[in-house]
Design an enzyme around this catalytic site. Structure first.
Site, PDB file in Angstrom:
ATOM      1  N   ASP A  52       0.838  -1.198   0.000  1.00 10.47           N
ATOM      2  CA  ASP A  52       0.000   0.000   0.000  1.00 10.47           C
ATOM      3  C   ASP A  52       0.880   1.259   0.000  1.00 10.47           C
ATOM      4  O   ASP A  52       0.368   2.374  -0.099  1.00 10.47           O
ATOM      5  CB  ASP A  52      -0.996  -0.006   1.167  1.00 10.47           C
ATOM      6  CG  ASP A  52      -0.321  -0.106   2.523  1.00 10.47           C
ATOM      7  OD1 ASP A  52       0.900  -0.315   2.579  1.00 10.47           O
ATOM      8  OD2 ASP A  52      -1.043   0.017   3.535  1.00 10.47           O
ATOM      9  N   SER A  53       2.216   1.068   0.030  1.00  7.67           N
ATOM     10  CA  SER A  53       3.144   2.177  -0.218  1.00  7.67           C
ATOM     11  C   SER A  53       2.948   2.722  -1.629  1.00  7.67           C
ATOM     12  O   SER A  53       3.461   3.793  -1.955  1.00  7.67           O
ATOM     13  CB  SER A  53       4.590   1.731  -0.010  1.00  7.67           C
ATOM     14  OG  SER A  53       4.866   0.545  -0.723  1.00  7.67           O
ATOM     15  N   ASP A  91      -0.932  -6.046  -0.022  1.00 12.84           N
ATOM     16  CA  ASP A  91      -1.403  -5.403   1.211  1.00 12.84           C
ATOM     17  C   ASP A  91      -2.908  -5.190   1.150  1.00 12.84           C
ATOM     18  O   ASP A  91      -3.427  -4.604   0.191  1.00 12.84           O
ATOM     19  CB  ASP A  91      -0.764  -4.012   1.369  1.00 12.84           C
ATOM     20  CG  ASP A  91       0.528  -4.041   2.163  1.00 12.84           C
ATOM     21  OD1 ASP A  91       0.792  -5.041   2.853  1.00 12.84           O
ATOM     22  OD2 ASP A  91       1.265  -3.038   2.105  1.00 12.84           O
ATOM     23  N   LYS A 121      -1.406  -9.418   2.904  1.00 15.40           N
ATOM     24  CA  LYS A 121      -0.694  -8.998   4.112  1.00 15.40           C
ATOM     25  C   LYS A 121      -1.572  -8.017   4.880  1.00 15.40           C
ATOM     26  O   LYS A 121      -2.260  -7.198   4.265  1.00 15.40           O
ATOM     27  CB  LYS A 121       0.656  -8.364   3.760  1.00 15.40           C
ATOM     28  CG  LYS A 121       1.429  -7.843   4.970  1.00 15.40           C
ATOM     29  CD  LYS A 121       2.893  -7.581   4.664  1.00 15.40           C
ATOM     30  CE  LYS A 121       3.184  -6.271   3.970  1.00 15.40           C
ATOM     31  NZ  LYS A 121       2.735  -5.066   4.691  1.00 15.40           N
ATOM     32  N   GLU A 123      -1.762  -5.485   8.594  1.00 12.39           N
ATOM     33  CA  GLU A 123      -1.031  -4.852   9.693  1.00 12.39           C
ATOM     34  C   GLU A 123      -1.750  -5.051  11.019  1.00 12.39           C
ATOM     35  O   GLU A 123      -2.933  -4.726  11.141  1.00 12.39           O
ATOM     36  CB  GLU A 123      -0.891  -3.340   9.431  1.00 12.39           C
ATOM     37  CG  GLU A 123      -0.045  -3.005   8.218  1.00 12.39           C
ATOM     38  CD  GLU A 123       0.114  -1.508   8.000  1.00 12.39           C
ATOM     39  OE1 GLU A 123      -0.305  -0.705   8.871  1.00 12.39           O
ATOM     40  OE2 GLU A 123       0.653  -1.141   6.935  1.00 12.39           O
ATOM     41  N   GLU A 190       8.723  -4.300  10.830  1.00 10.72           N
ATOM     42  CA  GLU A 190       9.141  -3.001  10.294  1.00 10.72           C
ATOM     43  C   GLU A 190       9.661  -2.094  11.399  1.00 10.72           C
ATOM     44  O   GLU A 190       8.981  -1.837  12.397  1.00 10.72           O
ATOM     45  CB  GLU A 190       7.964  -2.332   9.561  1.00 10.72           C
ATOM     46  CG  GLU A 190       8.320  -0.953   9.017  1.00 10.72           C
ATOM     47  CD  GLU A 190       7.364  -0.423   7.959  1.00 10.72           C
ATOM     48  OE1 GLU A 190       6.496  -1.179   7.474  1.00 10.72           O
ATOM     49  OE2 GLU A 190       7.498   0.763   7.612  1.00 10.72           O
TER      50      GLU A 190
END
Ligand SMILES: Nc1nc(=O)c2c([nH]1)NC[C@@H]1CN(c3ccc(C(=O)N[C@@H](CCC(=O)O)C(=O)O)cc3)CN21
Ligand SMILES: CC(C)C(=O)C(=O)O
Ligand SMILES: [Mg+2]
Length: 272
Positions: A52-53, A91, A121, A123, A190
């Site tokens: 999602d970067s 993501d 993925k 978070e 991270e």
């Protein structure tokens, strides 16, 4: 330079588990589009993350929060068309899985169905346990992501190193064990202290993939635009820049502009 493990035709979640088992480090990079994914895949990277970067790198947003599920599916489907070998992980974007396990399952299924990617993925730890369990139950491989979790930047307020204090480090260890116990195939760590990465990576049987997490993760990941130096604005301490494409691209484009202005391009051979 040659591609590592040319005998591996298709990387699966089992392949990256085997890499950890035999003590071989796992290489991972992001990609957001077809052309870049082709290059990253052919160069031998085992895991490609459609991060999602993309919100920062592709769309120019300040955070990862604005990117939508539809936009992630567009990026992921483009990447999948460029990949022959790597495991493609996507993501789940902010708002598509937090707090509602039915919506989380719908989001993960849309990504798998509409992009052809191999895994998602997510978070967070205990807070999103139910959502992860639902997705895993549907047969979708899930990778965890602990430490600095950019989707909750407004809760923390900074991008500083996470889990320096004992209580936060213990929660991260507990979360990592929980993610393994419910069946995640790996976990991104991270921006946490290197010593904590070492502890977690030794405790877990599943692979850890680090970014700003020191040398003892089972694999490493970077954002492709950062490591190639396309993005010359983002230079955190954990980044190693392997090329200066920003300079190369700028010089090539300036050269083109000069040639057009000078009536040098196109020449006779470039015309019909
Ligand atoms: N281009 C890009 N690269 C990334 O690695 C990345 C993204 N975007 N977007 C999503 C997340 C956000 N990430 C980040 C963001 C900031 C720092 C960081 O360290 N920033 C400052 C320090 C800030 C602070 O200490 O408060 C730095 O100068 O290193 C690290 C990772 C990693 N991810
Ligand atoms: C930095 C990596 C792990 C990520 O989540 C992303 O690129 O979005
Ligand atoms: Mg991300």
């Amino acid at each position: 330079m040659s591609v590592h493990n040319p005998d591996i035709k298709r990387v699966t979640t089992h392949t990256i588990q085997e890499l950890k088992n035999k003590g071989e480090k796992i290489s991972a990079l992001t990609a957001y589009d077809y052309s870049m994914a082709r290059v990253v895949d052919a160069a031998g990277v085992e895991l490609i993350l459609v991060g999602d970067s993309a919100s920062n790198v592709m769309a120019g947003h300040e955070t990862t929060l604005p990117i939508t599920l539809d936009q992630m599916i567009y990026h992921a489907s483009s990447v999948v068309r460029g990949v022959k070998r790597a495991l493609v992980v996507v993501d789940l974007p902010f708002g598509s899985y937090q707090g509602n396990s039915s919506e989380a399952l719908r989001s993960a299924i849309r990504i798998m169905k509409e992009s052809g990617a191999h895994a998602v993925k997510m978070e967070g730890g205990q807070e999103i346990r139910e959502s992860i369990v639902r997705i895993l139950s549907a047969g979708v491989p899930v990778m965890g992501h602990l430490g600095l979790t950019p989707q909750s930047i407004y809760k923390f307020g900074t991008y500083a190193v996470r889990a320096k204090e004992e209580a936060e480090a213990q929660k991260l260890i507990d979360d990592a064990n929980m993610l393994q116990d419910i069946g995640c195939f790996g976990v991104v760590l991270e921006k946490i202290p290197a010593a904590l990465t070492k502890t977690v990576s030794q405790n877990l049987t599943i692979p850890t993939i680090g970014i700003g997490a020191g040398p003892d993760a089972d694999g490493q990941i970077l954002v492709i635009h950062d490591m190639l130096g396309i993005n010359n604005a983002f230079k955190p301490r954990f980044l190693r820049q392997y090329a200066d494409l920003h300079t190369i691209m700028t010089e090539a484009i300036a050269h083109y502009v000069d040639d057009v202005k000078a009536n040098d391009f196109p020449n006779e051979k470039e015309a019909y």
